[in-house]
Motif scaffolding. Structure first.
Motif, PDB file in Angstrom:
ATOM      1  N   LEU A 299      65.216 -85.048   7.592  1.00 11.41           N
ATOM      2  CA  LEU A 299      66.655 -84.766   7.430  1.00 11.41           C
ATOM      3  C   LEU A 299      66.843 -83.258   7.535  1.00 11.41           C
ATOM      4  N   PRO A 300      68.052 -82.793   7.886  1.00  5.65           N
ATOM      5  CA  PRO A 300      68.298 -81.340   7.882  1.00  5.65           C
ATOM      6  C   PRO A 300      68.542 -80.843   6.469  1.00  5.65           C
ATOM      7  N   HIS A 301      68.628 -79.532   6.321  1.00  3.63           N
ATOM      8  CA  HIS A 301      68.947 -78.974   5.007  1.00  3.63           C
ATOM      9  C   HIS A 301      70.387 -79.364   4.653  1.00  3.63           C
ATOM     10  N   PRO A 302      70.616 -79.896   3.462  1.00  6.01           N
ATOM     11  CA  PRO A 302      71.970 -80.361   3.128  1.00  6.01           C
ATOM     12  C   PRO A 302      72.915 -79.270   2.652  1.00  6.01           C
ATOM     13  N   SER A 303      72.503 -78.009   2.734  1.00  9.73           N
ATOM     14  CA  SER A 303      73.371 -76.928   2.271  1.00  9.73           C
ATOM     15  C   SER A 303      74.666 -76.873   3.080  1.00  9.73           C
ATOM     16  N   GLY A 304      75.781 -76.612   2.393  1.00 10.41           N
ATOM     17  CA  GLY A 304      77.059 -76.440   3.083  1.00 10.41           C
ATOM     18  C   GLY A 304      77.060 -75.217   3.976  1.00 10.41           C
ATOM     19  N   ALA A 305      76.097 -74.297   3.759  1.00 13.82           N
ATOM     20  CA  ALA A 305      76.011 -73.088   4.578  1.00 13.82           C
ATOM     21  C   ALA A 305      75.201 -73.317   5.849  1.00 13.82           C
ATOM     22  N   SER A 306      74.645 -74.509   6.016  1.00  8.67           N
ATOM     23  CA  SER A 306      73.802 -74.770   7.184  1.00  8.67           C
ATOM     24  C   SER A 306      74.654 -75.074   8.416  1.00  8.67           C
ATOM     25  N   ALA A 307      74.652 -74.153   9.377  1.00 10.01           N
ATOM     26  CA  ALA A 307      75.444 -74.347  10.600  1.00 10.01           C
ATOM     27  C   ALA A 307      74.931 -75.564  11.357  1.00 10.01           C
ATOM     28  N   TRP A 308      73.620 -75.775  11.326  1.00 13.99           N
ATOM     29  CA  TRP A 308      73.028 -76.920  12.046  1.00 13.99           C
ATOM     30  C   TRP A 308      73.633 -78.219  11.536  1.00 13.99           C
ATOM     31  N   THR A 309      73.669 -78.343  10.233  1.00 11.22           N
ATOM     32  CA  THR A 309      74.126 -79.594   9.631  1.00 11.22           C
ATOM     33  C   THR A 309      75.614 -79.824   9.885  1.00 11.22           C
ATOM     34  N   GLN A 310      76.391 -78.734   9.987  1.00 11.25           N
ATOM     35  CA  GLN A 310      77.841 -78.887  10.164  1.00 11.25           C
ATOM     36  C   GLN A 310      78.227 -79.291  11.591  1.00 11.25           C
ATOM     37  N   ALA A 311      77.379 -79.035  12.578  1.00 13.88           N
ATOM     38  CA  ALA A 311      77.734 -79.328  13.976  1.00 13.88           C
ATOM     39  C   ALA A 311      77.946 -80.834  14.153  1.00 13.88           C
ATOM     40  N   PRO A 312      79.079 -81.252  14.754  1.00 14.19           N
ATOM     41  CA  PRO A 312      79.376 -82.690  14.879  1.00 14.19           C
ATOM     42  C   PRO A 312      78.255 -83.475  15.554  1.00 14.19           C
ATOM     43  N   ALA A 313      77.653 -82.912  16.602  1.00 15.96           N
ATOM     44  CA  ALA A 313      76.581 -83.650  17.298  1.00 15.96           C
ATOM     45  C   ALA A 313      75.405 -83.887  16.355  1.00 15.96           C
ATOM     46  N   ASN A 314      75.149 -82.920  15.499  1.00 17.38           N
ATOM     47  CA  ASN A 314      74.024 -83.068  14.584  1.00 17.38           C
ATOM     48  C   ASN A 314      74.338 -84.038  13.446  1.00 17.38           C
ATOM     49  N   GLN A 315      75.629 -84.117  13.099  1.00 16.98           N
ATOM     50  CA  GLN A 315      75.996 -85.086  12.062  1.00 16.98           C
ATOM     51  C   GLN A 315      75.724 -86.512  12.531  1.00 16.98           C
ATOM     52  N   ALA A 316      75.853 -86.729  13.837  1.00 14.51           N
ATOM     53  CA  ALA A 316      75.506 -88.054  14.389  1.00 14.51           C
ATOM     54  C   ALA A 316      74.007 -88.312  14.229  1.00 14.51           C
ATOM     55  N   LEU A 317      73.197 -87.261  14.385  1.00 17.69           N
ATOM     56  CA  LEU A 317      71.752 -87.412  14.187  1.00 17.69           C
ATOM     57  C   LEU A 317      71.430 -87.735  12.723  1.00 17.69           C
ATOM     58  N   VAL A 318      72.166 -87.098  11.819  1.00 15.85           N
ATOM     59  CA  VAL A 318      71.956 -87.387  10.394  1.00 15.85           C
ATOM     60  C   VAL A 318      72.267 -88.862  10.117  1.00 15.85           C
ATOM     61  N   ARG A 319      73.357 -89.357  10.711  1.00 16.41           N
ATOM     62  CA  ARG A 319      73.701 -90.775  10.502  1.00 16.41           C
ATOM     63  C   ARG A 319      72.582 -91.680  11.036  1.00 16.41           C
ATOM     64  N   GLN A 320      72.006 -91.300  12.184  1.00 14.59           N
ATOM     65  CA  GLN A 320      70.883 -92.096  12.722  1.00 14.59           C
ATOM     66  C   GLN A 320      69.700 -92.082  11.760  1.00 14.59           C
TER      67      GLN A 320
END
Ligand code: SF4
Length: 200
Positions: free
Chosen positions: A165-186
């Motif tokens: 999983l990515p870092h769940p910090s609200g400051a993480s630009a990676w985690t905030q990117a919509p395309a990456n949020q789809a990866l988190v859901r996967q």
């Protein structure tokens, strides 16, 4: 081989980083017991964990992580009771230069703490490993794999199922990117499937 409880006792007293001049703040934070079938490995604890709660993932990043895991079928209560939770480095590294987040532990600090993590993985011997964030992913996949190539997939490493999983910090630009949020859901869908397959 030493017992996990012996290692944990030694780990609680560890001052390797302070002795080497790194400005970390303890105590070392981790939780869990022998026999845990799932292990979460984060980056490092934050101010809340070392200063107030003394348990992993108690701040805002932890709240997001537990919201994610809820969608994979685990409540925070279940996770805290049943999982082993640790991190690449186990003391608070302090704030970063901007003051808006925590400093990432240096390679030297990660190296100083590496044998603790190796001992935890060996002695807990989980069937499922969840590395959270880039530094944790590097411990299991090496430095050349990018988070974007890992999150959203399920791996088998040395007999264990590994779901990064990515870092769940609200400051993480990676985690905030919509395309990456789809990866988190996967990734969370993989964890839900693993939970059902293994009755976790
Ligand atoms: S971060 Fe790890 S190696 Fe460094 S003092 Fe804390 S427990 Fe010890």
């Amino acid at each position: 081989m030493e017992e996990l409880s012996v290692i944990q006792l030694q780990l609680r007293k560890c001052t390797r980083c302070q002795l080497s001049g790194y400005p970390v703040q303890g105590p070392p934070i981790f939780s869990g017991a022998p026999g845990a079938r799932v292990m979460i490995v984060g980056q490092a604890p934050g101010r809340v964990e070392v200063g107030e709660t003394f348990r992993p993932f108690s701040g805002s990043a932890g709240a997001r992580l537990f919201r994610w895991l809820q969608t994979a079928g685990w409540s925070e209560t279940q996770v805290r009771a049943q999982f082993y939770i640790t991190s690449v480095t186990k003391c608070f590294p302090g704030p970063n230069k901007s003051g808006r987040g925590d400093r990432a532990p240096s390679r030297a600090e990660q190296q100083l703490c590496a044998s603790w993590l190796e001992a935890e993985v060996t002695l807990v011997d989980p069937v499922v490993l969840i590395p959270v964030g880039t530094l944790a992913a590097v411990r299991f996949f090496g430095p050349d794999r990018k988070l974007v190539d890992l999150v959203g997939q399920r791996f088998q490493i040395e007999g264990r199922i590994v779901v990064p999983l990515p870092h769940p910090s609200g400051a993480s630009a990676w985690t905030q990117a919509p395309a990456n949020q789809a990866l988190v859901r996967q990734a969370l869908a993989h964890l839900l499937a693993v939970k059902q397959e293994l009755d976790l």
